[in-house]
Design a protein around this motif. Structure first.
Motif, PDB file in Angstrom:
ATOM      1  N   LEU A 116       0.880  -1.261  -0.040  1.00  0.00           N
ATOM      2  CA  LEU A 116      -0.104  -0.033   0.147  1.00  0.00           C
ATOM      3  C   LEU A 116       0.627   1.174  -0.028  1.00  0.00           C
ATOM      4  O   LEU A 116       0.617   1.957  -0.511  1.00  0.00           O
ATOM      5  CB  LEU A 116      -1.040  -0.133   1.061  1.00  0.00           C
ATOM      6  CG  LEU A 116      -2.214  -1.016   1.038  1.00  0.00           C
ATOM      7  CD1 LEU A 116      -2.780  -1.059   2.377  1.00  0.00           C
ATOM      8  CD2 LEU A 116      -2.920  -0.613   0.098  1.00  0.00           C
ATOM      9  N   ARG A 117       2.001   1.147   0.832  1.00  0.00           N
ATOM     10  CA  ARG A 117       2.668   2.375   0.916  1.00  0.00           C
ATOM     11  C   ARG A 117       3.508   2.621  -0.405  1.00  0.00           C
ATOM     12  O   ARG A 117       3.506   3.911  -0.894  1.00  0.00           O
ATOM     13  CB  ARG A 117       3.852   2.388   1.876  1.00  0.00           C
ATOM     14  CG  ARG A 117       3.021   2.465   3.104  1.00  0.00           C
ATOM     15  CD  ARG A 117       4.177   2.441   4.482  1.00  0.00           C
ATOM     16  NE  ARG A 117       3.373   2.715   5.937  1.00  0.00           N
ATOM     17  CZ  ARG A 117       3.277   1.676   6.705  1.00  0.00           C
ATOM     18  NH1 ARG A 117       3.736   0.364   6.301  1.00  0.00           N
ATOM     19  NH2 ARG A 117       2.538   1.984   7.823  1.00  0.00           N
ATOM     20  N   ALA A 118       3.861   1.599  -1.032  1.00  0.00           N
ATOM     21  CA  ALA A 118       4.611   1.739  -2.406  1.00  0.00           C
ATOM     22  C   ALA A 118       3.385   2.340  -3.447  1.00  0.00           C
ATOM     23  O   ALA A 118       3.891   3.265  -4.309  1.00  0.00           O
ATOM     24  CB  ALA A 118       4.857   0.472  -2.929  1.00  0.00           C
ATOM     25  N   THR A 119       2.401   2.112  -3.222  1.00  0.00           N
ATOM     26  CA  THR A 119       1.271   2.372  -4.070  1.00  0.00           C
ATOM     27  C   THR A 119       0.715   4.016  -4.059  1.00  0.00           C
ATOM     28  O   THR A 119       0.472   4.665  -4.907  1.00  0.00           O
ATOM     29  CB  THR A 119      -0.022   1.389  -4.066  1.00  0.00           C
ATOM     30  OG1 THR A 119       0.473   0.229  -4.308  1.00  0.00           O
ATOM     31  CG2 THR A 119      -1.190   1.907  -5.108  1.00  0.00           C
ATOM     32  N   TYR A 120       0.711   4.314  -2.644  1.00  0.00           N
ATOM     33  CA  TYR A 120       0.483   5.619  -2.396  1.00  0.00           C
ATOM     34  C   TYR A 120       1.531   6.489  -2.961  1.00  0.00           C
ATOM     35  O   TYR A 120       1.117   7.701  -3.268  1.00  0.00           O
ATOM     36  CB  TYR A 120       0.412   5.875  -0.858  1.00  0.00           C
ATOM     37  CG  TYR A 120      -0.774   5.128  -0.154  1.00  0.00           C
ATOM     38  CD1 TYR A 120      -1.669   4.892  -0.856  1.00  0.00           C
ATOM     39  CD2 TYR A 120      -0.553   4.594   1.176  1.00  0.00           C
ATOM     40  CE1 TYR A 120      -3.030   4.160  -0.223  1.00  0.00           C
ATOM     41  CE2 TYR A 120      -1.455   4.114   1.694  1.00  0.00           C
ATOM     42  CZ  TYR A 120      -2.855   3.611   1.066  1.00  0.00           C
ATOM     43  OH  TYR A 120      -3.785   3.054   1.544  1.00  0.00           O
ATOM     44  N   GLN A 121       2.721   6.247  -2.943  1.00  0.00           N
ATOM     45  CA  GLN A 121       3.830   7.075  -3.665  1.00  0.00           C
ATOM     46  C   GLN A 121       3.698   7.211  -5.129  1.00  0.00           C
ATOM     47  O   GLN A 121       4.015   8.173  -5.874  1.00  0.00           O
ATOM     48  CB  GLN A 121       5.177   6.252  -3.442  1.00  0.00           C
ATOM     49  CG  GLN A 121       5.607   6.439  -1.895  1.00  0.00           C
ATOM     50  CD  GLN A 121       7.002   5.757  -1.770  1.00  0.00           C
ATOM     51  OE1 GLN A 121       7.563   5.041  -2.669  1.00  0.00           O
ATOM     52  NE2 GLN A 121       7.526   5.702  -0.441  1.00  0.00           N
ATOM     53  N   ARG A 122       2.925   6.339  -5.691  1.00  0.00           N
ATOM     54  CA  ARG A 122       2.561   6.445  -7.156  1.00  0.00           C
ATOM     55  C   ARG A 122       1.448   7.352  -7.484  1.00  0.00           C
ATOM     56  O   ARG A 122       0.887   7.607  -8.409  1.00  0.00           O
ATOM     57  CB  ARG A 122       2.241   4.872  -7.888  1.00  0.00           C
ATOM     58  CG  ARG A 122       3.607   4.343  -7.815  1.00  0.00           C
ATOM     59  CD  ARG A 122       3.515   3.043  -8.782  1.00  0.00           C
ATOM     60  NE  ARG A 122       2.542   1.946  -8.365  1.00  0.00           N
ATOM     61  CZ  ARG A 122       2.589   1.125  -7.516  1.00  0.00           C
ATOM     62  NH1 ARG A 122       3.872   0.802  -7.312  1.00  0.00           N
ATOM     63  NH2 ARG A 122       1.676   0.352  -7.077  1.00  0.00           N
ATOM     64  N   GLY A 123       0.726   7.605  -6.481  1.00  0.00           N
ATOM     65  CA  GLY A 123      -0.485   8.713  -6.045  1.00  0.00           C
ATOM     66  C   GLY A 123      -1.689   7.991  -6.303  1.00  0.00           C
ATOM     67  O   GLY A 123      -3.055   8.861  -6.676  1.00  0.00           O
ATOM     68  N   GLU A 124      -1.897   6.681  -6.116  1.00  0.00           N
ATOM     69  CA  GLU A 124      -3.228   6.096  -6.055  1.00  0.00           C
ATOM     70  C   GLU A 124      -4.156   5.866  -4.961  1.00  0.00           C
ATOM     71  O   GLU A 124      -3.454   5.591  -3.796  1.00  0.00           O
ATOM     72  CB  GLU A 124      -2.999   4.566  -6.465  1.00  0.00           C
ATOM     73  CG  GLU A 124      -4.498   3.966  -6.978  1.00  0.00           C
ATOM     74  CD  GLU A 124      -4.302   2.470  -7.655  1.00  0.00           C
ATOM     75  OE1 GLU A 124      -5.385   1.865  -7.628  1.00  0.00           O
ATOM     76  OE2 GLU A 124      -3.087   1.965  -7.842  1.00  0.00           O
ATOM     77  N   PRO A 125      -5.180   6.412  -4.599  1.00  0.00           N
ATOM     78  CA  PRO A 125      -5.935   6.527  -3.476  1.00  0.00           C
ATOM     79  C   PRO A 125      -6.399   5.339  -2.785  1.00  0.00           C
ATOM     80  O   PRO A 125      -6.526   4.481  -3.699  1.00  0.00           O
ATOM     81  CB  PRO A 125      -7.018   7.609  -3.679  1.00  0.00           C
ATOM     82  CG  PRO A 125      -7.203   7.428  -4.981  1.00  0.00           C
ATOM     83  CD  PRO A 125      -5.873   7.306  -5.582  1.00  0.00           C
ATOM     84  N   PHE A 126      -6.375   5.166  -1.669  1.00  0.00           N
ATOM     85  CA  PHE A 126      -6.962   3.730  -1.029  1.00  0.00           C
ATOM     86  C   PHE A 126      -8.338   3.652  -1.476  1.00  0.00           C
ATOM     87  O   PHE A 126      -8.746   2.332  -1.610  1.00  0.00           O
ATOM     88  CB  PHE A 126      -6.663   4.049   0.562  1.00  0.00           C
ATOM     89  CG  PHE A 126      -7.211   2.793   1.258  1.00  0.00           C
ATOM     90  CD1 PHE A 126      -6.887   1.549   1.380  1.00  0.00           C
ATOM     91  CD2 PHE A 126      -8.666   2.910   1.765  1.00  0.00           C
ATOM     92  CE1 PHE A 126      -7.382   0.527   1.993  1.00  0.00           C
ATOM     93  CE2 PHE A 126      -9.252   2.110   2.528  1.00  0.00           C
ATOM     94  CZ  PHE A 126      -8.421   0.658   2.715  1.00  0.00           C
ATOM     95  N   VAL A 127      -9.502   4.610  -1.413  1.00  0.00           N
ATOM     96  CA  VAL A 127     -10.594   4.361  -1.977  1.00  0.00           C
ATOM     97  C   VAL A 127     -10.899   3.901  -2.995  1.00  0.00           C
ATOM     98  O   VAL A 127     -12.134   3.537  -3.302  1.00  0.00           O
ATOM     99  CB  VAL A 127     -11.428   5.700  -1.310  1.00  0.00           C
ATOM    100  CG1 VAL A 127     -11.298   5.919   0.294  1.00  0.00           C
ATOM    101  CG2 VAL A 127     -11.089   6.880  -2.194  1.00  0.00           C
ATOM    102  N   GLU A 128     -10.136   3.879  -3.793  1.00  0.00           N
ATOM    103  CA  GLU A 128     -10.175   3.306  -5.391  1.00  0.00           C
ATOM    104  C   GLU A 128      -9.533   2.121  -5.545  1.00  0.00           C
ATOM    105  O   GLU A 128      -9.545   1.645  -6.865  1.00  0.00           O
ATOM    106  CB  GLU A 128      -9.761   4.475  -6.313  1.00  0.00           C
ATOM    107  CG  GLU A 128     -10.562   5.845  -6.240  1.00  0.00           C
ATOM    108  CD  GLU A 128      -9.775   6.923  -7.360  1.00  0.00           C
ATOM    109  OE1 GLU A 128      -9.073   6.440  -8.182  1.00  0.00           O
ATOM    110  OE2 GLU A 128     -10.452   8.071  -7.204  1.00  0.00           O
ATOM    111  N   MET A 129      -9.084   1.382  -4.612  1.00  0.00           N
ATOM    112  CA  MET A 129      -8.224   0.307  -4.880  1.00  0.00           C
ATOM    113  C   MET A 129      -9.115  -0.971  -4.739  1.00  0.00           C
ATOM    114  O   MET A 129      -8.765  -1.950  -5.736  1.00  0.00           O
ATOM    115  CB  MET A 129      -7.170   0.234  -3.884  1.00  0.00           C
ATOM    116  CG  MET A 129      -6.001   1.231  -4.018  1.00  0.00           C
ATOM    117  SD  MET A 129      -4.629   0.493  -2.851  1.00  0.00           S
ATOM    118  CE  MET A 129      -3.717   2.080  -3.220  1.00  0.00           C
TER     119      MET A 129
END
Length: 444
Positions: free
Chosen positions: A402-415
């Motif tokens: 998740l932290r790696a994905t957040y660095q790419r700008g993808e929000p949690f609520v859309e995963m």
């Protein structure tokens, strides 16, 4: 907690899943307790009433807002009572006098009316606050203690927090209070032979004592039928956290929308259900507020008290005196006399000083009565670091993804379901009851 209306299991939601129904939305944040990359962990709903290095107590605490409303109502009723008194004085002045009986009548009406804000703003809320135990989180054990209702034999007595009790008991106290003053006045009138009033004063005293004493009678009867509350220790990674955008419905249709945050214990023996009578649901300003509230709790459990910043206390005499001092300083700096006078009138009309004093009293003396003094005393003690429970492998792996994905700008609520998204395998929990302790006994 809402009780299910069907015996069929509901599909349990997992972290990241989103559900839409009846015009509302619901986002699942746990299990597992996933980081949401919220910029700040904030106690938006002010539910952190106490925390230390190992434990945190969550509950809906006391706030001055309801007492300020009570003060506003009390001021309005006071003006109404004074208006009646002024009208009687005018009649006496222009009409050549009033019967002596109007004096006890006025005092009786004034006393009866004054009981309305007392019951609705002080007595009944105190009863409710004493009935809501906190949720205690232990970060070193990675467990969460919930107080749940254990089903027993059929129990028909109304719960002490039922507003109908106050709605019935309050008017009885107001009416009997009026007649008590009237009967004493009749007894004391010279030249009138009347028996000393006993029945009505006793009824009035009983109506005043009913709300404080009824919870003890209610609990005694529940104990007789085997419906005592229990403390359930739920693993931190099993706890359900959701935030929802729900419509408020009435007979005329949708009246509004609001965001809520909920923390609940699952029922291990019935997937899709929560344990009855446990959990907390609080209002938050929106989806960012819900995520911030969750991050506040999650960071305490995963990172410790140094990772959170408690909200500033906005109640108590010290805070109120500081607020008045700030307004006075602003008045002296700007010479805005109209603003200063309006501020002072509002504080006087709402009885703001009393509201903050009583809020402080509630936080220190009323809220602790919701649990026995020795509740979870042994369980709540800090542990040596060598005995701390550690995060599970699936949670550690999921958090890294998740932290790696957040660095790419993808929000949690859309995963969507983050466990499926990152192929994290979580073993299904065994279907067995959580460890249970007595609620009202000295248990470790």
């Amino acid at each position: 907690m809402p009780k299910p209306t069907t015996d069929e299991s509901l599909p349990p939601m997992r972290a990241g899943e989103r559900e839409c129904r009846a015009g509302g939305e619901q986002y699942c944040l746990s299990p597992l307790p996933a980081p949401t990359d919220s910029e700040h962990g904030v106690d938006v709903a002010h539910i952190d009433v106490r925390h230390d290095e190992a434990t945190m107590d969550l509950r809906q605490g006391a706030s001055p807002e309801s007492l300020l409303i009570t003060g506003h109502v009390a001021s309005g009723l006071g003006i109404f009572i004074l208006g009646i008194g002024a009208f009687l004085l005018l009649l006496a002045f222009f009409g050549g006098g009033l019967p002596l009986a109007t004096i006890p009548w006025w005092f009786g009406v004034a006393y009866g009316i004054s009981l309305f804000p007392f019951f609705t703003g002080i007595l009944f809320p105190d009863v409710v606050l004493k009935r809501i135990p906190p949720i205690r989180l232990h970060r070193q054990r990675r467990e969460v203690a919930f107080v749940v209702d254990i089903p027993g034999r059929r129990f028909w007595l109304p719960d002490p927090t039922n507003m109908w009790l106050m709605a019935i008991n309050g008017p009885i106290a107001m009416v009997t209070g009026y007649y008590t003053i009237w009967e004493f006045a009749e007894f004391l009138r010279p030249g009138v032979e009347a028996a000393f009033p006993i029945k009505m004063p006793l009824l009035h005293i009983a109506s005043l004592a009913f709300l404080p004493l009824y919870p003890h009678f209610h609990d005694f009867c529940r104990k007789l039928v085997g419906q005592q509350r229990q403390t359930v220790l739920v693993p931190w990674e099993d706890v359900i956290a959701v935030c929802g955008f729900n419509p408020s419905l009435s007979a005329g249709g949708v009246t509004g929308f609001g965001w809520n945050f909920a923390l609940m214990p699952p029922d291990p023996e019935r997937p899709g259900y929560t344990l009855p009578g446990a959990g907390i649901i609080v209002g938050v300003g929106g989806l960012p507020g819900a995520l911030a509230q969750w991050e506040y709790i999650r960071r305490f459990m995963e990172e410790g008290p140094e990772a959170i910043t408690p909200s500033a206390r906005e109640w108590g005499l010290e805070w109120y005196d500081a607020q008045v001092a700030r307004e006075r300083e602003r008045y002296e700096r700007t010479n805005d006399q109209r603003r200063w006078q309006r501020f002072r009138r509002e504080q006087w009309w709402n009885h703001a000083r009393f509201a903050h004093w009583y809020t402080e009293y509630r936080m220190k003396h009323v809220l602790p009565r919701a649990v026995p003094r020795d509740w979870l005393a042994e369980w709540s003690r800090p542990l040596p670091e060598a005995q701390w429970a550690r995060p599970s492998r699936p949670l550690t792996e999921l958090s890294e993804h998740l932290r790696a994905t957040y660095q790419r700008g993808e929000p949690f609520v859309e995963m969507g379901n983050v466990e499926q998204r990152f192929s994290v395998e979580v073993e299904p929990p065994p279907r067995k009851a959580y460890p249970t302790l007595p609620f009202a006994a000295n248990a470790p």
